[in-house]
Design a protein around this motif. Structure first.
Motif, short mmCIF file in Angstrom:
data_model
loop_
_atom_site.label_atom_id
_atom_site.label_comp_id
_atom_site.label_asym_id
_atom_site.label_seq_id
_atom_site.Cartn_x
_atom_site.Cartn_y
_atom_site.Cartn_z
N TRP A 1 -33.30 66.69 -63.06
CA TRP A 1 -33.51 65.31 -62.73
C TRP A 1 -32.48 64.47 -63.41
O TRP A 1 -32.51 64.69 -64.69
CB TRP A 1 -35.07 65.11 -62.98
N LYS A 2 -32.00 63.62 -62.87
CA LYS A 2 -31.27 62.59 -63.23
C LYS A 2 -32.00 61.23 -63.66
O LYS A 2 -32.72 60.69 -62.76
CB LYS A 2 -30.01 61.95 -62.47
N THR A 3 -32.21 60.75 -64.93
CA THR A 3 -32.86 59.69 -65.43
C THR A 3 -32.56 58.33 -64.53
O THR A 3 -31.42 58.28 -64.13
CB THR A 3 -32.78 59.33 -66.79
N ILE B 1 -29.71 64.36 -67.88
CA ILE B 1 -30.24 65.03 -66.82
C ILE B 1 -31.33 65.95 -67.94
O ILE B 1 -31.07 66.36 -69.01
CB ILE B 1 -29.17 66.24 -66.34
N VAL B 2 -32.26 65.79 -67.26
CA VAL B 2 -33.77 66.34 -67.89
C VAL B 2 -33.95 67.81 -66.93
O VAL B 2 -34.10 67.42 -65.84
CB VAL B 2 -34.84 65.41 -68.00
N THR B 3 -34.01 68.78 -67.49
CA THR B 3 -34.54 69.87 -66.72
C THR B 3 -36.01 70.48 -67.09
O THR B 3 -36.50 70.51 -68.38
CB THR B 3 -33.74 71.29 -67.35
N ILE B 4 -36.78 70.39 -66.00
CA ILE B 4 -38.10 70.66 -66.26
C ILE B 4 -38.57 72.05 -65.86
O ILE B 4 -37.99 72.49 -64.65
CB ILE B 4 -39.12 69.63 -65.35
N ASP C 1 -41.79 62.04 -55.74
CA ASP C 1 -41.62 61.00 -55.00
C ASP C 1 -40.56 61.26 -53.81
O ASP C 1 -39.54 61.17 -53.98
CB ASP C 1 -41.05 59.87 -55.69
N GLY C 2 -41.15 62.05 -52.67
CA GLY C 2 -40.46 62.11 -51.60
C GLY C 2 -39.69 63.68 -51.87
O GLY C 2 -40.08 64.37 -52.79
N GLN C 3 -38.80 63.97 -51.15
CA GLN C 3 -37.92 65.29 -51.45
C GLN C 3 -37.22 65.29 -52.48
O GLN C 3 -37.19 66.42 -53.25
CB GLN C 3 -37.15 65.32 -49.95
N ASN C 4 -36.52 64.38 -52.76
CA ASN C 4 -35.52 64.28 -53.84
C ASN C 4 -35.87 63.37 -55.05
O ASN C 4 -34.88 62.79 -55.98
CB ASN C 4 -34.21 64.00 -53.47
N GLY C 5 -37.03 63.03 -55.07
CA GLY C 5 -37.41 61.71 -56.15
C GLY C 5 -38.51 62.48 -57.12
O GLY C 5 -39.47 63.13 -56.67
N LEU C 6 -38.71 61.71 -58.24
CA LEU C 6 -39.67 62.09 -59.26
C LEU C 6 -40.11 60.56 -60.07
O LEU C 6 -39.16 60.00 -60.44
CB LEU C 6 -39.48 62.81 -60.33
N LYS C 7 -41.43 60.44 -59.96
CA LYS C 7 -41.84 59.08 -60.44
C LYS C 7 -42.14 59.59 -61.81
O LYS C 7 -42.88 60.86 -62.24
CB LYS C 7 -43.06 58.44 -59.86
N GLN D 1 -40.80 54.98 -64.15
CA GLN D 1 -39.16 55.17 -63.70
C GLN D 1 -39.13 56.12 -62.52
O GLN D 1 -40.03 56.90 -62.20
CB GLN D 1 -38.51 55.85 -64.88
N HIS D 2 -37.98 56.15 -61.79
CA HIS D 2 -37.82 57.02 -60.72
C HIS D 2 -36.48 57.68 -60.80
O HIS D 2 -35.48 57.04 -61.09
CB HIS D 2 -37.48 56.18 -59.45
N TRP D 3 -36.67 59.08 -61.28
CA TRP D 3 -35.67 59.90 -61.47
C TRP D 3 -35.22 60.61 -60.03
O TRP D 3 -36.05 60.72 -59.25
CB TRP D 3 -35.94 61.10 -62.31
N THR D 4 -33.82 61.22 -60.21
CA THR D 4 -33.45 61.53 -58.67
C THR D 4 -33.05 63.07 -58.92
O THR D 4 -32.66 63.29 -60.23
CB THR D 4 -32.38 60.87 -58.19
#
Length: 139
Positions: A30-32, A38-41, A115-121, A133-136
């Motif tokens: 995920w890109k902040t 870039i954060v890898t989860i 947050d949808g297909q390509n997003g992370l809240k 924040q909204h990461w992509t």
């Protein structure tokens, strides 16, 4: 027999909402929101965690360090490779754990939610006040 069948239908129906509210996976890269990292989860045992795997932009020069950490012994550790998401476990349709902010040198209660297909809240919370924040997805 009729009563047993009714109980089985009721039990099956009661289980449907639980499955409908299961948390969507948050693993991946995920890109902040600020585009700095870039954060890898991924999985850390039975929980989810995440670390900074790439610095994209830094106002701290090359090879930035955790200079805002309140513990002087930790201020020289590199940001790249730093675990910032810890102890996340599924709670309904969300993931709950802790997030460390290298910008502030503080750790907060956190909630992750797709947050949808390509997003992370990504929420960082103090008491019931949260900043989101909204990461992509980073590919």
């Amino acid at each position: 027999m009729m009563r047993f069948r009714a109980l089985m239908v009721a039990a099956a129906t009661a289980m449907l909402p639980a499955a409908a509210f299961a948390a969507q996976p948050v693993t991946g890269k995920w890109k902040t929101e600020d585009g700095k990292a870039i954060v890898t989860i991924g999985h850390c045992g039975s929980q989810i965690c995440g670390k900074i795997t790439q610095i994209l932009k830094s106002d701290r020069g090359p090879n930035p360090k955790d200079t805002n950490n309140p513990d002087p012994k930790l201020r020289d550790r590199p940001l790249e490779g730093l675990m910032i998401l810890t102890g996340f476990s599924e709670d309904g349709d969300e993931w709950k754990g802790r997030i460390y902010s290298p910008e502030e040198g503080k750790t907060y209660r956190s909630i992750l939610e797709r947050d949808g297909q390509n997003g992370l809240k990504v929420k960082g919370c103090i008491a019931f006040f949260c900043k989101t924040q909204h990461w992509t997805a980073a590919g």
